[in-house]
Scaffold this motif. Structure first.
Motif, PDB file in Angstrom:
ATOM      1  N   LEU A  95       0.799  -1.234   0.000  1.00  0.00           N
ATOM      2  CA  LEU A  95       0.000   0.000   0.000  1.00  0.00           C
ATOM      3  C   LEU A  95       0.835   1.289   0.000  1.00  0.00           C
ATOM      4  CD1 LEU A  95      -2.846  -1.282   2.349  1.00  0.00           C
ATOM      5  CD2 LEU A  95      -2.943  -1.009  -0.140  1.00  0.00           C
ATOM      6  N   PRO A  96       1.901   1.385   0.805  1.00  0.00           N
ATOM      7  CA  PRO A  96       2.688   2.638   0.739  1.00  0.00           C
ATOM      8  C   PRO A  96       3.263   2.889  -0.650  1.00  0.00           C
ATOM      9  CG  PRO A  96       3.248   1.401   2.717  1.00  0.00           C
ATOM     10  CD  PRO A  96       2.392   0.496   1.870  1.00  0.00           C
ATOM     11  N   ARG A  97       3.676   1.818  -1.323  1.00  0.00           N
ATOM     12  CA  ARG A  97       4.202   2.016  -2.682  1.00  0.00           C
ATOM     13  C   ARG A  97       3.093   2.402  -3.649  1.00  0.00           C
ATOM     14  NH1 ARG A  97       7.297  -2.667  -4.900  1.00  0.00           N
ATOM     15  NH2 ARG A  97       7.066  -1.569  -6.867  1.00  0.00           N
ATOM     16  N   MET A  98       1.903   1.879  -3.397  1.00  0.00           N
ATOM     17  CA  MET A  98       0.765   2.278  -4.222  1.00  0.00           C
ATOM     18  C   MET A  98       0.548   3.794  -4.108  1.00  0.00           C
ATOM     19  SD  MET A  98      -3.209   1.159  -3.873  1.00  0.00           S
ATOM     20  CE  MET A  98      -3.471   2.099  -2.371  1.00  0.00           C
ATOM     21  N   LEU A  99       0.682   4.328  -2.894  1.00  0.00           N
ATOM     22  CA  LEU A  99       0.508   5.780  -2.732  1.00  0.00           C
ATOM     23  C   LEU A  99       1.576   6.547  -3.508  1.00  0.00           C
ATOM     24  CD1 LEU A  99      -0.463   6.303   1.028  1.00  0.00           C
ATOM     25  CD2 LEU A  99      -1.939   5.944  -0.964  1.00  0.00           C
ATOM     26  N   GLU A 100       2.820   6.050  -3.446  1.00  0.00           N
ATOM     27  CA  GLU A 100       3.889   6.719  -4.214  1.00  0.00           C
ATOM     28  C   GLU A 100       3.569   6.697  -5.699  1.00  0.00           C
ATOM     29  OE1 GLU A 100       7.619   4.794  -3.357  1.00  0.00           O
ATOM     30  OE2 GLU A 100       7.380   5.180  -1.203  1.00  0.00           O
TER      31      GLU A 100
END
Ligand code: AOF
Ligand code: ZN
Length: 349
Positions: free
Chosen positions: A264-269
């Motif tokens: 999920l954090p990479r999805m935000l990036e």
């Protein structure tokens, strides 16, 4: 004058993405000689619209704008050049520009001996462009989870013939208000659980807007049916954790973590890289919980209906592992309003 500039900027609430919402007022003494706002990317910046409207009366004027004038050649030429050419006397910005490509216009103006100040109504200006500031300074969107619940925090039926049913918990006014928040978002995110249970469209319907936000689905195992309404019309984006073997009329991107879920954090990036400033989440308790546990949430927009569904119904957030009261997730209430028969709470982490 700055309040007026902010009100003008707000006219671009639904349309400026990925650009910020910007408004501008030009004055001579007490009188306004030009006004403008930025409508959409590629269209003139607010300063350019206001200066054009002022014409000859721009010379010697004071310019109020909610964002530092740009110094760069982007889709349009630098506003600081226009300000100099038109002999503006003084520039007052609410906030500096967090966009490194366009920033430092204020310094350049001061070097050209044009008065430059900033900080007037700064808090309001940051609030209006909360997503743009987030993307520029953190490399991720501002993430807002919307939840409609009963007063006992229940969001859907859990068992029986109507398991998963959540339409509708809140009243029509709250639902329309929810569409206004959808409209201002750059993208709307949901999970496969909600796609299966509600088959949502994730479009803005109850309010007039010329632009539809990007629809994004988290679907780790790529279980979505090609008939899901969220895929209608194409243009959706699916994040999964498996190799996409099928075509769905949507863009599919694999971003897996070691647990076989979407990272999920990479999805935000990745969403920030695509220019997403404000991300509006309408998902179920599982994805909501994962987003919170992985530090991916900034605020909650919660509509509470004065009713109860009881402890057996579904809650808002799957948060396993809270074993002491010190671990409770603390929020600050940013606003509290009545919308029709419901209550709207905006609460920040
Ligand atoms: C806007 N509208 O009124 C002002 C902006 O690439 P461009 O030309 O679209 O420039 C976008 C950047 O310009 C934006 O990220 C911000 O830093 C700066 N100021 N942008 O879209 C405006 N004044
Ligand atoms: Zn500009």
């Amino acid at each position: 004058m700055m309040a007026r500039a902010l009100a003008l900027a707000e006219k671009g609430l639904y349309t400026t993405t990925p650009n910020p919402r910007v408004g501008c007022v030009l004055t001579q003494g007490e009188s306004v000689v030009g006004e403008g706002w930025h409508e959409k990317a590629g269209a003139p910046h607010a300063e350019a619209v206001a200066i054009r409207q002022a014409g000859e009366r721009a010379a010697g004027a004071t310019l109020y704008v909610n964002l530092e004038p740009c110094s760069h050649h982007g889709r349009t030429p630098p506003c600081i050049d226009l300000i100099q050419k038109n002999k503006i006397n003084r520039v007052i910005a609410a906030m500096l520009d967090p966009n490194p490509k366009a920033a430092h216009g204020g310094e350049a103006l001061a070097a050209a001996r044009i008065g430059f100040e900033h900080g007037l109504m700064q808090a309001e200006a940051r609030e209006l462009n909360i997503g743009f500031v987030s993307r520029m300074t953190r490399g991720r969107p501002w993430v807002r989870i919307k939840i409609a619940a009963t007063l006992d925090g229940r969001t859907a039926l859990a068992g029986g013939p109507n398991a998963g049913k959540s339409q509708w918990i809140t009243g029509p006014e709250a639902r329309q208000d929810g569409h206004r928040w959808r409209a201002r978002a750059c993208a709307i995110l949901t999970g496969i659980g909600t796609v299966k249970a509600d088959d949502p469209r994730l479009t803005v319907r109850d309010v007039a807007t010329p632009r539809q936000p990007l629809r994004v689905i988290v679907d780790s195992r790529l279980e979505i049916s090609e008939k899901a309404k969220v895929l209608d019309g194409g243009g959706a984006l699916i994040f999964c954790a498996v190799d996409p073997g099928k075509k769905l009329g949507a863009e599919i991107q694999k971003l897996s973590n070691p647990h076989g879920k979407v990272e999920l954090p990479r999805m935000l990036e990745e969403l920030a890289r695509r220019g997403i400033n404000e991300l509006h989440v309408e998902a179920g308790f599982r994805l909501n919980g994962s987003l919170v546990r992985e530090g991916c949430v900034d605020e909650f927009l919660i509509y509470l209906n004065p009713s109860f569904l009881g402890d057996e119904a579904e809650g808002m957030l799957a948060l396993c592992g809270i074993s002491s009261l010190d671990q409770k997730i603390k929020l600050k209430i940013a606003s509290l309003d009545r919308i029709g028969d419901d209550i709207r709470v905006l609460a920040r982490l």
